[in-house]
Design an enzyme around this catalytic site. Structure first.
Site, PDB file in Angstrom:
ATOM      1  N   ASP A   1       0.809  -1.223   0.000  1.00 12.34           N
ATOM      2  CA  ASP A   1       0.000   0.000   0.000  1.00 12.34           C
ATOM      3  C   ASP A   1       0.840   1.269   0.000  1.00 12.34           C
ATOM      4  O   ASP A   1       0.334   2.348  -0.276  1.00 12.34           O
ATOM      5  CB  ASP A   1      -0.976   0.002   1.175  1.00 12.34           C
ATOM      6  CG  ASP A   1      -0.300  -0.017   2.530  1.00 12.34           C
ATOM      7  OD1 ASP A   1       0.940  -0.135   2.596  1.00 12.34           O
ATOM      8  OD2 ASP A   1      -1.023   0.083   3.552  1.00 12.34           O
TER       9      ASP A   1
ATOM     10  N   ASP B   1       3.836   3.266  12.931  1.00 13.26           N
ATOM     11  CA  ASP B   1       3.266   1.961  13.311  1.00 13.26           C
ATOM     12  C   ASP B   1       4.139   1.120  14.234  1.00 13.26           C
ATOM     13  O   ASP B   1       3.628   0.530  15.175  1.00 13.26           O
ATOM     14  CB  ASP B   1       2.937   1.115  12.080  1.00 13.26           C
ATOM     15  CG  ASP B   1       1.916   1.756  11.170  1.00 13.26           C
ATOM     16  OD1 ASP B   1       1.185   2.656  11.631  1.00 13.26           O
ATOM     17  OD2 ASP B   1       1.854   1.386   9.987  1.00 13.26           O
TER      18      ASP B   1
END
Length: 773
Positions: A100, A463
């Site tokens: 992505d 993240d």
């Protein structure tokens, strides 16, 4: 006197990974003459360049000063959402993955690693790294298609993506004439594949779009036409998100026969509309009635050797009553393995024939299923994982990407998810061992990096927090937070106490789940600020930038994100005081606009105690505090304003009052008197800015930037505080995106670390390491 020894290093290139003693042995056995030169030269150090994971492209760059810069990837190991995987049905070991944010990769079975396919040398022009879909030509193993584009809209305006074609397995690409909004980093990016090539006719290619329905090419992608939306609708929204799924997949039944040299039977899934089928090669289409609820979102699908369609469905996150259905002889049959789950990834094995695998969305270790009888019964796989050391324990509790079975190797199954790629060779057993298979894939989004004197590289990423890198070539053992889901946005060290490092981060899904604090051992271990431990931490003090006084590790200033007012502490984070100066109407509070905006608007003077600087995009104001952050004043209002994405404030190591500001397309500015006056340097564009170790036996730190100088775009180095610049890379490791981070190594002259927007960190260093220049 500077003595060039580049030829020496080139002659022993094969020995460069050895330890110093082995290098000397290699020298003794290869060139006595060069050894004499080496001994007579006043070298201060001899550093063997490390060669780590590759992204793509050439990894060396010859500068105008005839120096050789060697570039490599800092090894982390994936760390992002690998959204899909496809395997060529007729060519062994020809496997591709898409991500992505980090591009597309092809598997190299020889060295068991992945190769980045999107590089400056291979792509036509400025494209995106966000891959919406990928398709292979079953008849020609050299042909690959990819759809690219991160977001369908930006600031409420539609954004066109790209469709590319390769005829050499991704070594080079050309742009096709279909430019539609793509959502490679939006919800539903795990559906698909949206691209598909007719298994019986390489000229027939379909693309299932999010906003514009179904498209078809009859000449191998050269031209395209939309399938009439009255035949195949555009799709309906889902309550989970305002991002459209649209037409989610195209699947051919290759055994259905031909009409006009086209495969007769094709299926497409349409969000909120159901499944549509053509039986005449795409001339007419029919909605398949009597099956799953039309409000479901079709996810992925396969066709077995009996010509039966098996497809997965997602309902909503709050109402996870997804399902798996099979279409047999015009009749739908629900074959859901377990109720109250959304389902997404699906694969079918031809060895043995027609074995099905399905995975829930999101995935868990308990929700991967296998059926050996067409879905009549299912076996819940018992999964054992062999993960990378730093990957969190929840590596199998995350976003579901794709699943694919090898047509050639029985039991070989590939799975992609929110942390990377997994492979097993025991897919037909009840106990399945999955191994992380990500060598060559780096997919972290970077926020910051430092390499303090006496320390190692320390990084901050989205993240997964960030790492202490004991080696550039080895996967880190753990991240800063030991597995927590944290986005760390800023790092800083105290100039006179470089072992003392501060960082700020939190979960971007739940900002109150915060990890912010300090390390007293160069980032090896961390302590949360006492305000967090005592639950007295200000709720709006999160993300953004942080800086620590050059002389006092108790004195820290923190500029939080989302335009919030900055704070300071003089007790190492036990208590925080809001800085009232920024509450004035004309200041408009804090300078850091948004978590995901790339800003480093705050810095501490590298010498003077308690001196801090902030660039504020409102009015282009430059502010300074001389008392540890308690009081502030505007010291300059001549800088360009309205720069928040890419604004950087950096202070030169070891030089009192030397502060620089880079403002992307608006240039680079230098002050030598604590920000009172700025001089605009001869730099057209400065996207990121950082300092590194000075040339040996000199005092001026090396300056690094990515931008544009004299019309050339690339990475540049200056050893005389910006008077002259040397280009050291154009597209390092083939990376063509704008960098988010640049920082010099304070221990090795010339070494620099670059942070990308989806390919982790890259480093560059001199192949010749004579440091007397």
């Amino acid at each position: 006197m500077y003595v060039k020894i580049q030829k020496l290093f080139l002659s022993i290139k094969s020995c460069r990974n050895f330890l110093s003693a082995r290098i000397m042995y290699c020298l003794l056995t290869t060139s006595v003459v060069f050894l004499v030169i080496l001994i007579q030269s006043p070298l201060t150090s001899l550093i063997a360049p490390e060669k780590c994971s590759q992204l793509a492209g050439d990894d060396t760059f010859i500068t105008s000063t005839e120096e050789t810069y060697e570039w490599g990837g800092v090894k982390i190991g994936a760390g992002g959402f690998v959204t899909g995987i496809v395997i060529h049905p007729r060519t062994p070991d020809l496997i591709y993955t898409r991500t992505d944010a980090g591009g597309a990769f092809r598997w190299n079975p020889t060295n068991q690693s992945w190769m980045q396919l999107l590089s400056a040398d291979s792509v036509p022009g400025n494209i995106d790294y966000n891959v919406e879909s990928i398709a292979l030509d079953p008849n020609n193993p050299n042909i690959v298609y990819i759809a690219l584009g991160g977001y369908t809209r930006s600031k409420k305006q539609l954004v066109s993506g790209f469709l590319l074609k390769s005829t050499d397995r991704g070594e080079s690409w050309k742009t096709l004439d279909l430019s539609l909004p793509m959502g490679g980093n939006e919800p539903w990016r795990w559906t698909g594949e949206r691209l598909a090539v007719d298994p019986n006719n390489s000229d027939i290619v379909y693309f299932a779009s999010r906003l514009n329905g179904l498209w078809r090419s009859t000449d191998g992608g050269t031209s395209w036409s939309q399938v009439n939306p009255e035949l195949v609708p555009i799709g309906q929204p889902n309550p989970d998100t305002d991002k459209q799924a649209g037409v989610t997949y195209v699947v051919f039944d290759g055994s259905s026969g031909l009409t006009d040299n086209r495969t007769k039977v094709i299926y497409v899934g349409v969000s909120g509309e159901g499944i549509y089928r053509t039986t005449d090669g795409g001339t007419t289409w029919k909605h398949l009635e009597g099956g799953p609820d039309t409000e479901l979102v079709p996810q992925q699908a396969v066709v077995n050797t009996q010509g039966e369609l098996i497809t997965t469905f997602y309902r909503t996150e709050k109402d996870p009553r997804g399902s798996v259905w099979k279409l047999t002889s015009e009749k739908w049959q629900e074959i859901t393995p377990k109720p109250n789950r959304n389902y997404s990834a699906i694969a079918i094995s031809s060895n043995p024939s027609d074995t099905l695998f399905v995975v829930s969305y999101p995935m868990t270790p308990d929700d991967i299923y296998r059926s050996d009888n067409g879905g009549q019964t299912w076996v819940q796989l018992h999964n054992k994982i062999d993960k990378l050391s730093w990957w969190p324990e929840w590596s199998f509790y995350t976003l579901t990407g794709g699943i694919a079975a090898s047509p050639f190797n029985s039991g070989e199954l590939w799975l992609t998810n929110g942390v990377g790629v997994w492979r097993t060779n025991s897919a037909h057993d009840r106990q399945v061992k999955w191994s992380a298979t990500v060598d060559g894939i780096e997919e972290t989004v970077t926020f910051d990096a430092i390499s303090p004197p006496g320390g190692k590289l320390i990084t901050a990423i989205a993240d997964f927090d960030g790492f202490y890198h004991d080696s550039l070539c080895s996967v880190p053992i753990r991240n800063h937070g030991n597995g927590n889901f944290i986005t760390t946005t800023s790092l800083a060290y105290s100039s006179t106490h470089p072992n003392f490092i501060v960082s700020v981060g939190a979960s971007h899904h739940n900002p109150q789940e915060i990890r912010a604090g300090f390390s007293e051992n160069y980032g090896k271990t961390w302590h949360n600020f006492r305000s967090i431990e005592n639950k007295t931490h200000p709720s709006d003090l999160v993300f953004g930038n942080i800086a620590v006084s050059a002389t006092d590790t108790r004195n820290i200033v923190w500029q939080p994100s989302n335009g919030k007012t900055p704070y300071f502490t003089k007790d190492r984070g036990r208590t925080w005081q809001q800085i009232s100066f920024f509450e004035q109407k004309e200041i408009e509070r804090g300078s850091h606009t948004h978590l995901w905006n790339r800003q480093q608007a705050l810095a501490a003077d590298s010498v003077k105690a308690g001196t801090f600087y902030i660039y504020h995009h409102v009015g282009g104001r430059f502010l300074r505090s001389d008392d540890g952050g308690e009081t502030w004043k505007i010291v300059n209002e001549t800088l360009p304003d309205e720069v928040w994405q890419g604004a950087n404030v950096k202070t030169a190591p070891g030089i009192k009052g030397e502060v620089w500001v880079s403002l992307s397309e608006k240039g680079l500015y230098r002050s030598s008197n604590f920000g009172e006056d700025f001089v605009k340097l001869a730099v057209e564009e400065a996207n990121v800015l950082g300092f590194g170790k000075a040339v040996p036996n000199t005092t001026s730190p090396t300056v690094f930037l990515q931008g544009k100088i004299n019309g050339e775009t690339g990475v540049f180095r200056s050893t005389n505080l910006g008077q002259t610049w040397v280009q050291i890379a154009d597209y390092p490791m083939g990376y063509f995106g704008k960098l988010r981070v640049i920082t010099g190594d304070m221990n090795v002259f010339g070494r620099v670390f670059l942070g990308t927007g989806g390919n982790g960190f890259i480093y560059g260093q001199l192949l010749e390491t004579n440091q007397d220049r």
